[in-house]
Design a protein around this motif. Structure first.
Motif, PDB file in Angstrom:
ATOM      1  N   THR A 120       0.808  -1.225   0.000  1.00 46.84           N
ATOM      2  CA  THR A 120       0.000   0.000   0.000  1.00 46.84           C
ATOM      3  C   THR A 120       0.840   1.274   0.000  1.00 46.84           C
ATOM      4  N   THR A 121       2.063   1.186   0.479  1.00 45.67           N
ATOM      5  CA  THR A 121       2.949   2.355   0.482  1.00 45.67           C
ATOM      6  C   THR A 121       4.309   1.969  -0.100  1.00 45.67           C
ATOM      7  N   PHE A 122       4.961   2.930  -0.710  1.00 47.78           N
ATOM      8  CA  PHE A 122       6.267   2.697  -1.299  1.00 47.78           C
ATOM      9  C   PHE A 122       7.243   2.238  -0.213  1.00 47.78           C
ATOM     10  N   PRO A 123       7.854   1.053  -0.354  1.00 46.32           N
ATOM     11  CA  PRO A 123       8.753   0.532   0.682  1.00 46.32           C
ATOM     12  C   PRO A 123      10.075   1.320   0.731  1.00 46.32           C
ATOM     13  N   LYS A 124      10.287   2.072   1.806  1.00 47.38           N
ATOM     14  CA  LYS A 124      11.505   2.887   1.915  1.00 47.38           C
ATOM     15  C   LYS A 124      12.770   2.037   1.933  1.00 47.38           C
ATOM     16  N   CYS A 125      12.649   0.806   2.414  1.00 46.17           N
ATOM     17  CA  CYS A 125      13.839  -0.039   2.524  1.00 46.17           C
ATOM     18  C   CYS A 125      14.491  -0.319   1.179  1.00 46.17           C
ATOM     19  N   ILE A 126      13.710  -0.267   0.089  1.00 42.78           N
ATOM     20  CA  ILE A 126      14.282  -0.619  -1.206  1.00 42.78           C
ATOM     21  C   ILE A 126      15.211   0.482  -1.735  1.00 42.78           C
ATOM     22  N   LEU A 127      15.223   1.638  -1.056  1.00 47.85           N
ATOM     23  CA  LEU A 127      16.157   2.689  -1.453  1.00 47.85           C
ATOM     24  C   LEU A 127      17.594   2.242  -1.251  1.00 47.85           C
ATOM     25  N   ARG A 128      17.785   1.224  -0.419  1.00 50.52           N
ATOM     26  CA  ARG A 128      19.117   0.673  -0.184  1.00 50.52           C
ATOM     27  C   ARG A 128      19.521  -0.294  -1.307  1.00 50.52           C
ATOM     28  N   LEU A 129      18.583  -0.542  -2.214  1.00 52.30           N
ATOM     29  CA  LEU A 129      18.850  -1.412  -3.362  1.00 52.30           C
ATOM     30  C   LEU A 129      18.789  -0.598  -4.653  1.00 52.30           C
ATOM     31  N   ASN A 130      19.211   0.648  -4.554  1.00 48.96           N
ATOM     32  CA  ASN A 130      19.035   1.579  -5.676  1.00 48.96           C
ATOM     33  C   ASN A 130      20.001   1.367  -6.836  1.00 48.96           C
ATOM     34  N   ASP A 131      20.739   0.249  -6.810  1.00 44.09           N
ATOM     35  CA  ASP A 131      21.617  -0.047  -7.939  1.00 44.09           C
ATOM     36  C   ASP A 131      20.935  -0.948  -8.967  1.00 44.09           C
ATOM     37  N   VAL A 132      19.661  -1.295  -8.737  1.00 40.20           N
ATOM     38  CA  VAL A 132      18.959  -2.174  -9.678  1.00 40.20           C
ATOM     39  C   VAL A 132      18.701  -1.434 -10.987  1.00 40.20           C
ATOM     40  N   ASP A 133      18.574  -2.202 -12.065  1.00 42.18           N
ATOM     41  CA  ASP A 133      18.315  -1.634 -13.388  1.00 42.18           C
ATOM     42  C   ASP A 133      16.828  -1.554 -13.691  1.00 42.18           C
ATOM     43  N   GLU A 134      16.040  -2.431 -13.055  1.00 43.19           N
ATOM     44  CA  GLU A 134      14.613  -2.501 -13.326  1.00 43.19           C
ATOM     45  C   GLU A 134      13.848  -2.617 -12.010  1.00 43.19           C
ATOM     46  N   LEU A 135      12.717  -1.905 -11.930  1.00 45.65           N
ATOM     47  CA  LEU A 135      11.893  -1.919 -10.728  1.00 45.65           C
ATOM     48  C   LEU A 135      10.439  -2.140 -11.113  1.00 45.65           C
ATOM     49  N   ASP A 136       9.848  -3.199 -10.569  1.00 40.38           N
ATOM     50  CA  ASP A 136       8.459  -3.544 -10.865  1.00 40.38           C
ATOM     51  C   ASP A 136       7.632  -3.474  -9.580  1.00 40.38           C
ATOM     52  N   LEU A 137       6.773  -2.457  -9.494  1.00 41.92           N
ATOM     53  CA  LEU A 137       5.858  -2.296  -8.359  1.00 41.92           C
ATOM     54  C   LEU A 137       4.414  -2.366  -8.842  1.00 41.92           C
ATOM     55  N   SER A 138       4.205  -3.005  -9.969  1.00 47.62           N
ATOM     56  CA  SER A 138       2.877  -3.048 -10.571  1.00 47.62           C
ATOM     57  C   SER A 138       1.914  -3.950  -9.802  1.00 47.62           C
ATOM     58  N   ARG A 139       0.626  -3.721 -10.025  1.00 41.87           N
ATOM     59  CA  ARG A 139      -0.473  -4.523  -9.461  1.00 41.87           C
ATOM     60  C   ARG A 139      -0.408  -4.583  -7.931  1.00 41.87           C
ATOM     61  N   ASN A 140      -0.263  -3.402  -7.336  1.00 42.69           N
ATOM     62  CA  ASN A 140      -0.304  -3.261  -5.881  1.00 42.69           C
ATOM     63  C   ASN A 140      -1.391  -2.254  -5.510  1.00 42.69           C
ATOM     64  N   LEU A 141      -1.275  -1.636  -4.360  1.00 45.75           N
ATOM     65  CA  LEU A 141      -2.276  -0.681  -3.873  1.00 45.75           C
ATOM     66  C   LEU A 141      -1.611   0.652  -3.524  1.00 45.75           C
ATOM     67  N   ILE A 142      -0.534   0.950  -4.202  1.00 50.21           N
ATOM     68  CA  ILE A 142       0.264   2.138  -3.905  1.00 50.21           C
ATOM     69  C   ILE A 142      -0.437   3.408  -4.401  1.00 50.21           C
TER      70      ILE A 142
END
Length: 255
Positions: A40-62
């Motif tokens: 439901t909310t953007f996970p702040k913890c993933i900011l520590r994984l900011n070296d990824v090339d692709e980010l998929d947050l689709s089909r959630n409740l954000i």
């Protein structure tokens, strides 16, 4: 709904959970796949994984994408489709390596599209379909690398000239938008005339099925042109269904 009028709590994503959701694509890219997790909310913890090339947050409740999204400086592929997002942050313009952006099937209005989108100089695909857009910012017309633009299932009645003249544009999906009034059809036709040229190929290069499809598309375009010179008629889509109610029937467009 929970007590106090709050929405569903949703699934909590920890850093450990997120790390386990990183996949390596066939071309060697790092993809963080957090789709279909009830977030439901953007996970702040993933900011520590900011070296990824692709980010998929689709089909959630954000509902909101934070300004901190700009920390993903390596991001080439961002999929946010099928959430409840009504506005994109200005900071999204800092993702200058981005090639693909999908924000279809959300609650975006024209005011929710930041001017800073014009800084995505390398972007090739943008999908804004299945939203509540009644106009498209002309600033998209400065994105000269755009190959595909999705504007289907919105509230649009015209195609901005700046978009229809993009030099590398190969596909512009405007399906299920309300057609303009008959006296405005000629202007509408002029705006898509450039795109008609983009689809011209030699018949010998097409299979039978593809050739038939192109011929049918040409016939439909000729029909629209004919309508511009006939007696004014009522708008074709006077009872158009609201965009997000058609999500299930339009999955092929916004995936």
């Amino acid at each position: 709904m929970a007590k106090g009028g709050k929405g569903p709590k949703g699934k909590k994503v920890t850093l450990e959970v997120a790390k386990n959701c990183i996949k390596i694509t066939l071309d060697g890219r790092k993809r963080l796949d957090l789709s279909k997790m009830g977030i439901t909310t953007f996970p702040k913890c993933i900011l520590r994984l900011n070296d990824v090339d692709e980010l998929d947050l689709s089909r959630n409740l954000i509902r909101k994408i934070p300004d901190s999204i700009s920390k993903f400086q390596n991001l080439r592929w961002l999929d946010l489709h099928s959430n409840y997002i009504d506005r994109l942050p200005e900071s999204i313009g800092k993702l200058t390596s981005l090639l693909y952006l999908n924000v279809s099937n959300n609650r975006l209005t024209s005011n929710g599209l930041p001017e800073k989108l014009n800084q995505l100089k390398n972007i090739r695909t943008v999908n804004l379909g299945l939203n509540h857009l009644d106009s498209v910012p002309t600033t998209l017309g400065v994105l000269k690398e755009l190959h595909e633009v999705g504007l289907h299932d919105n509230l649009l009645n015209t195609i901005p000239t700046s978009i229809s003249k993009l030099p590398k544009l190969k596909k512009l999906n405007t399906k299920r938008n309300p057609f303009p009034k008959p006296d405005e059809l000629e202007t509408f036709i002029d705006s898509i005339r450039r795109l008609e040229n983009l689809y011209l190929v030699e018949e010998k290069d097409l299979c039978t099925a593809c050739l038939r499809k192109c011929q049918n598309a040409r016939d439909k375009l000729n029909t629209i042109k004919t309508m511009a010179t006939t007696t004014p008629r009522k708008a074709i889509f006077s009872n158009l269904i609201l965009p997000n109610s058609m999500a299930k029937e339009s999955q092929g467009d916004w995936r």
